[in-house]
Write an enzyme that holds these catalytic residues in place. Structure first.
Site, PDB file in Angstrom:
ATOM      1  N   LYS A  87      30.610 167.129  49.578  1.00 51.48           N
ATOM      2  CA  LYS A  87      30.360 168.477  49.643  1.00 51.48           C
ATOM      3  C   LYS A  87      29.128 168.878  50.514  1.00 51.48           C
ATOM      4  CE  LYS A  87      30.413 172.808  47.280  1.00 51.48           C
ATOM      5  NZ  LYS A  87      30.315 173.506  45.856  1.00 51.48           N
ATOM      6  N   SER A 143      33.980 177.156  44.907  1.00 49.47           N
ATOM      7  CA  SER A 143      33.649 176.912  46.331  1.00 49.47           C
ATOM      8  C   SER A 143      33.743 175.507  46.815  1.00 49.47           C
ATOM      9  CB  SER A 143      32.160 177.466  46.437  1.00 49.47           C
ATOM     10  OG  SER A 143      31.424 176.324  45.560  1.00 49.47           O
ATOM     11  N   SER A 172      33.706 176.311  40.399  1.00 47.12           N
ATOM     12  CA  SER A 172      33.602 175.637  41.643  1.00 47.12           C
ATOM     13  C   SER A 172      34.327 174.222  41.754  1.00 47.12           C
ATOM     14  CB  SER A 172      32.414 175.848  42.359  1.00 47.12           C
ATOM     15  OG  SER A 172      32.354 177.012  42.979  1.00 47.12           O
TER      16      SER A 172
END
Ligand code: GLN
Length: 470
Positions: free
Chosen positions: A52, A149, A173
């Site tokens: 990420k 997210s 998330s």
């Protein structure tokens, strides 16, 4: 590794990766082969993963998917990612996410939304056929969000663009995108993984964890990601268990709490049915089902949307045009700050900064921030009381719906988007571990997930129970 690099190139239309690092991957893979040839391999030797873009990667652009970080190239590596490389993993690239991890759909990213590889039934291609079709498959039909997210992480795992991915979870998330893409995601106990080198959103809630294709994959990943780090004083000095050993372990006699307050009025009937299905599976595996009460959970969402923006407004004060990335010109330093922040932050991030500074300002602090912190304590105590009664884990739905369309939610009313987190934020507020496991498909053919919430530092029970459901 080479096959994964090719798959990533083929599926660019999903927009899961914001940076591909094939040379880096091939170099790491070659080193991995050498270690294996010498019989030295680590537990993740040669496994291609995605990172990420919230994790700092040394010498590799890290942006948190914000314009304000510009082309920031960190001179350091996050502890979590460095532990993956220590154990032999290979980095395919950096994955898309909501800007500074603020969002539930990946639509706030400065790099644009990620496309969920899943399609509604009847809208041309589904998972599997789509990946081969590559770009063409992804741009036709109704695009769905992958959740957020960590939308890039979840979409990449679901579309086989990596074996597993790192993610972070402040209010859901990891778990919500896992549920939207039919993957497994675990947010460990607060303090289980080091936050050092991860771009901070809300420091008392943020926690790293993996998204993988199976419960076992996430167990293997978490073992490498977790552990004490002297550079993060909130990381806890406790031995990291062999999580993989808990996958497949019997759940006979475990006591599973079903919180009655989570049967929200108007809860989607298919989700309710799936929840019941999960209860039946666990009972069939020998677990005991107990109705429990978590009375303060209903305040978790509003309290979260005070605490998280408050901490964010403080954490994001460092992006001033001086220290990192973007700098706009101004007549003096104040104007430079203002112009940089105006141009660098997206609308959702600005909204959070405004809410955060408001609830922390003198005169409002007691009414909002302090009160939210008190609610947080009550939420934590609810769980403590339940665990004191001998409950091993709590079972809830992961999300109130399956994946929705890109552009479908939140544009007129941000609260509509915030409501996605109703089942997940409580877990962060209480600092507990939570896993989202795919449990079935809805009538649109889209994946739905169930969430298991554990005792502090008892991720092992979640892996055992999760495997019964997946
Ligand atoms: N959707 C939540 C938010 O926007 C949670 C995000 C997260 O966990 N990073 O704050």
């Amino acid at each position: 590794t080479a096959a994964h690099i090719a798959a990533v190139e083929q599926a660019r239309a999903l927009n899961a990766y914001v940076l591909e690092t094939p040379e880096h991957a091939l170099k790491q893979a070659a080193a991995s082969d050498e270690r294996l040839a010498k019989g030295e391999g680590g537990p993740l030797e040669g496994l291609p993963v995605g990172i990420k873009d919230l994790f700092a990667t040394k010498g590799v652009r890290t942006t948190a998917c914000s314009r304000i970080l510009g082309n920031f190239v960190p001179p350091y590596e996050s502890t979590v990612s460095s532990q993956l490389w220590r154990d032999g993993a290979v980095m395919l690239g950096k994955l898309n996410n909501d800007e500074f991890a603020m969002g539930s759909s990946n639509e706030t990213s400065a790099f644009g939304p990620v496309v969920n590889p899943w399609r509604r039934k009847g809208s041309n291609v589904g998972l599997g056929s789509n990946v081969g079709a590559g770009a063409a498959g992804a741009i036709e039909g109704n695009h769905l969000v992958p959740g957020g997210s960590s939308g890039g992480s979840a979409a990449a795992v679901a579309a086989h663009l990596c074996l597993a991915a790192t993610a972070t979870d402040t209010g859901g998330s990891i778990r919500q995108p896992a549920a939207f893409t039919g993957t497994v995601g675990i947010k460990p106990t607060y303090g289980r993984c080091s936050r050092w080198g991860i771009v901070a959103f809300a420091s008392s809630l943020d926690q790293a964890g993996p998204i993988g294709k199976t419960v076992r994959d996430t167990a293997v990943m978490l073992r490498s990601m977790a552990g004490h780090d002297p550079k993060d004083t909130t990381s806890v000095d406790r031995a990291v268990p062999d999580y993989e050993a808990s996958v497949g372990r019997s759940v006979k006699g475990m006591r599973i709490g079903i919180p009655k307050e989570y049967r929200l009025e108007g809860l989607n009937a298919e989700i309710d049915a799936l929840w019941q299905q999960g209860i039946d599976w666990l009972r069939a595996a020998g677990a005991e089902i107990v109705e429990i009460s978590l009375p303060h959970s209903k305040y978790a969402l509003p309290a979260y949307y005070i605490v998280a923006p408050a901490e964010a407004s403080s954490n994001l004060a460092r992006y001033d045009g001086v220290r990192y990335g973007l700098r706009e010109q101004g007549r003096d330093i104040i104007e430079m700050y203002e112009k940089t922040r105006a141009a660098g932050f997206g609308a959702e991030v600005k909204r959070r900064i405004m809410i955060g500074t408001y609830v922390l300002s003198s005169g409002y602090y007691d009414a909002y921030y302090l009160r939210a912190q008190k609610v947080r304590t009550l939420i934590k105590r609810d769980f403590e009381a339940v665990y004191d009664q001998g409950i091993d884990a709590v079972l809830t739905p992961a999300t109130p719906s399956s994946a929705f369309g890109i552009g479908e939610k939140g544009s007129a009313d941000p609260v509509e988007m915030y409501l996605n987190d109703v089942f997940t934020v409580t877990v962060n507020m209480a600092g507990l571990p939570g896993i989202a496991v795919p449990a079935g498909l809805d009538s649109q053919g889209l994946p739905l997930g169930l969430q298991l919430i554990g005792r502090p530092f008892d991720e092992e029970t979640l892996f055992s129970l999760g495997q019964v459901i997946e």
